[in-house]
Design an enzyme around this catalytic site. Sequence first.
Site, PDB file in Angstrom:
ATOM      1  N   LYS A  83     -10.750 -13.190-105.223  1.00 40.00           N
ATOM      2  CA  LYS A  83      -9.779 -12.665-104.441  1.00 40.00           C
ATOM      3  C   LYS A  83      -8.788 -11.787-104.879  1.00 40.00           C
ATOM      4  O   LYS A  83      -8.512 -11.744-106.028  1.00 40.00           O
ATOM      5  CB  LYS A  83      -8.893 -13.942-104.044  1.00 40.00           C
ATOM      6  CG  LYS A  83      -7.877 -13.903-102.860  1.00 40.00           C
ATOM      7  CD  LYS A  83      -7.111 -14.888-102.460  1.00 40.00           C
ATOM      8  CE  LYS A  83      -6.327 -14.737-101.343  1.00 40.00           C
ATOM      9  NZ  LYS A  83      -5.555 -16.251-100.944  1.00 40.00           N
ATOM     10  N   SER A 158      -6.067 -17.145 -95.814  1.00 36.28           N
ATOM     11  CA  SER A 158      -6.057 -15.860 -96.138  1.00 36.28           C
ATOM     12  C   SER A 158      -7.397 -15.515 -97.099  1.00 36.28           C
ATOM     13  O   SER A 158      -7.754 -14.145 -97.143  1.00 36.28           O
ATOM     14  CB  SER A 158      -5.035 -15.445 -97.119  1.00 36.28           C
ATOM     15  OG  SER A 158      -4.863 -16.309 -98.305  1.00 36.28           O
ATOM     16  N   SER A 182      -5.311 -21.598 -97.682  1.00 41.21           N
ATOM     17  CA  SER A 182      -6.178 -20.340 -97.784  1.00 41.21           C
ATOM     18  C   SER A 182      -7.653 -20.497 -98.480  1.00 41.21           C
ATOM     19  O   SER A 182      -8.390 -19.487 -98.047  1.00 41.21           O
ATOM     20  CB  SER A 182      -5.360 -19.082 -98.498  1.00 41.21           C
ATOM     21  OG  SER A 182      -4.535 -18.652 -97.708  1.00 41.21           O
TER      22      SER A 182
END
Length: 479
Positions: A83, A158, A182
């Site tokens: 990420k 996310s 997330s």
Amino acid sequence: MLFDFMNLNELTIKEAQAGLRNKEFTAVELTQACLDRIKERNNELNAFITVCEESALKEAKIADEMLAQGKSLALTGIPFSVKDAICTASVRSTGAAKILDNYTPPYDATVIKKIREQGGVLVGKNNCDAFGHGASNENSMYGPVKNPYNLDKVAGGSSGGSAAAVADNMCIFAIAEDTGGSIRQPASFCGVVGLRPSYGRNSRFGIMPMASSFDTVGPMTKTVEDMAIVMQVIAGNDHLDATTVPEPVPDYNDELNKDLTGLRVGVPQEYFEAEGMDKEVRQIIEKQIKNLEKQGAEIFYVSLPMTKYAIAVYYILVPCEVSSNFGRLDGIRYGVRSEAKDLFGVYSKSRAQGFPEEVKRRILIGTYALSAGYYDAYYKKAQQVRTLIRLDFDRVFSDVDILITPTSPSAAFGLGEKSSDPIQLYLADIFVSPAASAGIPAISVPAGETKSGLPVGLQIMGSRMSEGLIMRVANNIKK
Ligand code: GLN
């Protein structure tokens, strides 16, 4: 030949390890297969912000040299992605916000360092909601991520880019961040396994901080066995993160092989009575609960009465921590600077241009809730209720070993369906935010598919440091 060379990118960590060790293929071939898949699909899915083609092939070559000498560590030659809100040495890390568009960290986050030390090959950085703020990956300043199962649907957020990358076989596993869902929610939307560890189990050093008392780092994988492999590498105490706990890391693979006889499974009623709960999701989860019973588990219907306050507590406390943490992003210390007449102008213009709406909204809400006149009414009150949420879990975990819930009230929703209404998006976190407030571990594992072919995830929560146990249960969930 065991493996079809075209599909090396579809392998799990376990399969890839076996193939590499038996010299069925090389780490360069495996890495190239992932890079080819990224080339083929990223235009459509937008799961990567940065692809590290050159360095990945170099790292893979080193892995091959090691393998040729018979040296194989836990992740030697295995391609992974990260990420973009997690720092990677010499690889651009934007947090999916333009204010860090040109930021290349000089160091690796501890979890990344550990993976590299075990031979992992970094193929790229995944798109996400900017700095982790979101539940649909539509708050990225690099465009939304699409769901590999249906391009009109969100990948979740996310960490939508990481979930889509794993689901679409652009990498073998990914590392992401979970502040309030997330990892788990996008894992559920994209049909992969995602683990939020206990707060303090994995080091947060090198993670772009969102809300420091909630932030955790965890893997996204194709199988639970792979999850155990990655957790074994990254878990543990870190002197660079004083919130990591010095407890020893158990052998997670051993944990997976125990059976479920006598396991006490709690089903919290509040989660099944939630407004907006999809019928198909409910049916899939209920069927899985029955399956666990058949495997020797005992089912108990329990109550977590504080659940109804979880979203409110989360969306007060997280913006408060955001408003403080994001002070460092001022156009001076890191990243992109917008020119202006004076210092104040540089701050405000850099932040105005470098942050998306949602980040600004949270900074404003947090600043407001922390201000002298409102501190007691909002921040202090929310902290008190956070304690009650934690106590709810403590009480329930004296009666049951784990809790089972859906990960999300629905399967992936449509792109643009909720993006104009932040409250709707906040409500999507209803099942994932309580564990975040309590600091307990939770895993999302694929449990089935809707009639329209969208994945549905099942969430298993356990008491603090029970990652081994929740992985064991997850390993017994079959779609
Ligand atoms: N949906 C949550 C939020 O917007 C998830 C954040 C996270 O876990 N990074 O805050």
